[in-house]
Design a protein around this motif. Sequence first.
Motif, mmCIF file in Angstrom:
data_model
loop_
_atom_site.group_PDB
_atom_site.id
_atom_site.type_symbol
_atom_site.label_atom_id
_atom_site.label_comp_id
_atom_site.label_asym_id
_atom_site.label_seq_id
_atom_site.Cartn_x
_atom_site.Cartn_y
_atom_site.Cartn_z
ATOM 1 N N ILE A 336 0.851 -1.194 0.000
ATOM 2 C CA ILE A 336 0.000 0.000 0.000
ATOM 3 C C ILE A 336 0.886 1.243 0.000
ATOM 4 O O ILE A 336 1.668 1.472 0.922
ATOM 5 C CB ILE A 336 -0.918 0.017 1.230
ATOM 6 C CG1 ILE A 336 -1.820 -1.222 1.228
ATOM 7 C CG2 ILE A 336 -1.744 1.294 1.258
ATOM 8 C CD1 ILE A 336 -2.659 -1.354 2.489
ATOM 9 N N LYS A 337 0.750 2.050 -1.066
ATOM 10 C CA LYS A 337 1.501 3.306 -1.155
ATOM 11 C C LYS A 337 0.566 4.459 -0.843
ATOM 12 O O LYS A 337 -0.452 4.646 -1.509
ATOM 13 C CB LYS A 337 2.122 3.471 -2.546
ATOM 14 C CG LYS A 337 2.911 4.756 -2.684
ATOM 15 C CD LYS A 337 3.848 4.721 -3.887
ATOM 16 C CE LYS A 337 3.098 4.705 -5.188
ATOM 17 N NZ LYS A 337 4.030 4.844 -6.350
ATOM 18 N N LEU A 338 0.909 5.239 0.181
ATOM 19 C CA LEU A 338 0.100 6.374 0.606
ATOM 20 C C LEU A 338 0.612 7.659 -0.025
ATOM 21 O O LEU A 338 1.823 7.877 -0.117
ATOM 22 C CB LEU A 338 0.128 6.494 2.136
ATOM 23 C CG LEU A 338 -0.374 5.265 2.910
ATOM 24 C CD1 LEU A 338 -0.169 5.472 4.408
ATOM 25 C CD2 LEU A 338 -1.840 4.993 2.604
ATOM 26 N N GLU A 339 -0.310 8.518 -0.419
ATOM 27 C CA GLU A 339 0.063 9.757 -1.103
ATOM 28 C C GLU A 339 0.795 10.729 -0.166
ATOM 29 O O GLU A 339 0.580 10.747 1.038
ATOM 30 C CB GLU A 339 -1.184 10.442 -1.658
ATOM 31 C CG GLU A 339 -1.713 9.811 -2.936
ATOM 32 C CD GLU A 339 -0.719 9.880 -4.067
ATOM 33 O OE1 GLU A 339 -0.045 10.923 -4.233
ATOM 34 O OE2 GLU A 339 -0.587 8.865 -4.792
ATOM 35 N N THR A 340 1.663 11.527 -0.770
ATOM 36 C CA THR A 340 2.295 12.648 -0.075
ATOM 37 C C THR A 340 1.779 13.941 -0.709
ATOM 38 O O THR A 340 1.480 13.980 -1.907
ATOM 39 C CB THR A 340 3.823 12.591 -0.201
ATOM 40 O OG1 THR A 340 4.184 12.413 -1.582
ATOM 41 C CG2 THR A 340 4.389 11.435 0.608
ATOM 42 N N ASN A 341 1.681 14.996 0.105
ATOM 43 C CA ASN A 341 1.105 16.246 -0.378
ATOM 44 C C ASN A 341 1.931 17.449 0.079
ATOM 45 O O ASN A 341 2.489 17.438 1.180
ATOM 46 C CB ASN A 341 -0.331 16.404 0.119
ATOM 47 C CG ASN A 341 -1.240 15.291 -0.375
ATOM 48 O OD1 ASN A 341 -1.566 15.225 -1.555
ATOM 49 N ND2 ASN A 341 -1.643 14.410 0.534
ATOM 50 N N LEU A 342 1.970 18.459 -0.752
ATOM 51 C CA LEU A 342 2.698 19.682 -0.438
ATOM 52 C C LEU A 342 1.802 20.643 0.331
ATOM 53 O O LEU A 342 0.680 20.929 -0.086
ATOM 54 C CB LEU A 342 3.181 20.340 -1.729
ATOM 55 C CG LEU A 342 3.989 21.633 -1.577
ATOM 56 C CD1 LEU A 342 5.325 21.355 -0.910
ATOM 57 C CD2 LEU A 342 4.182 22.287 -2.948
ATOM 58 N N ILE A 343 2.301 21.127 1.475
ATOM 59 C CA ILE A 343 1.597 22.146 2.254
ATOM 60 C C ILE A 343 2.466 23.398 2.249
ATOM 61 O O ILE A 343 3.556 23.415 2.827
ATOM 62 C CB ILE A 343 1.346 21.676 3.695
ATOM 63 C CG1 ILE A 343 0.486 20.401 3.700
ATOM 64 C CG2 ILE A 343 0.666 22.779 4.503
ATOM 65 C CD1 ILE A 343 0.254 19.819 5.085
#
Length: 359
Positions: A336-343
């Motif tokens: 399972i690959k979980l998304e990364t997000n830019l803040i």
Amino acid sequence: ERLRNRSRKRLGSEFAMPVTIKDVAKRADVSITTVSHVINKTRFVSEELIKRVEAAIEELHYQPSPLGRGLRKGQTYTIAVLLPDPGNPFFQMVARGIEEQTYQHNFTITSCNTDEDPEREESCLSLLHRRGIDGFIVAPTTKGNENLRSLIEEGIPLVLIDRYNPRLAVNQVYSANRKGGYIATEHLVSLGHERIGVLVGIRGLKPIEDRLEGYRSALRDKAIDIDESLIMSAYSKIEEGFSATRQLLEEHPKVSAIFSTNNMMTLGALKYFKQAGIHCPQDVSLIGFDDSEWAGISTPALTVVAQQAYEMGYRAGELLFETINGQRERKRARKIKLETNLIIRESTATSTRISRLRR
């Protein structure tokens, strides 16, 4: 029995002596053996008797002993969690996700801090395996392939977290680290930065290598030359981040932005900025990896690549208990690959001329 009843009345419900399986059997007017079969589902029991036993359990608030059930079923009702740095806020959130799953399944946790030391990892795994632990959740060190081999060969329920390993056919939950490195670098380039330094954690760890590859890939896509001397390798600690930032800026005074691949090294970079009188982002923009609580309230508030730390732990626990309970075939690994997000916050800004402090 009279003494037991008097003790319960005297002590009150909060401090009463624990209800036993014998008490349940007496209330339901059945044998102790029947109560045991109802609880453990080890033999057919009529619907009428099941209802009587269940009613007695509810009335008396009886809690079956996990240890007793474990001995009968060959289980300890305990899982082991091996983390490299439990003091890191990222791994603290991962642990909370695991704990929620463990609580839901009425298991307990034994934790081990490997401190990124392969020998310590090997020792912990061996000791816990001998104790008959029912399953393992591990963020492996650089020698995880070797240290985990015996667990994998014996079919012990195992989930890898954070450190993806494509060569191991086991359940794994990890972040989209290459994407995280890419979007961090792309953001800095979009602000006009070209001389972008990067603080890299322990080499050989898959998350770190993937974040670095994301950095390189973004520079290539933007037709910016990759300067290997701007890549500072260090241990993923605050002091290492401090030293790496100092070395980077002393040797390359025209660096206008830094990408830190680990939240502890990000703290080290901020510590150096403060000591050296460097203003962020006026003098140097900074983007970190992981969105800890302090990141949003620091001065400046940090631009970061956020991982789903709690979700990582929760999903890892979910996979582990599916395997322990026989709901998932052990030979069919899931990754399972979980998304990364830019803040985007305050620590990154448009590239400007280097201040007089950096000339």
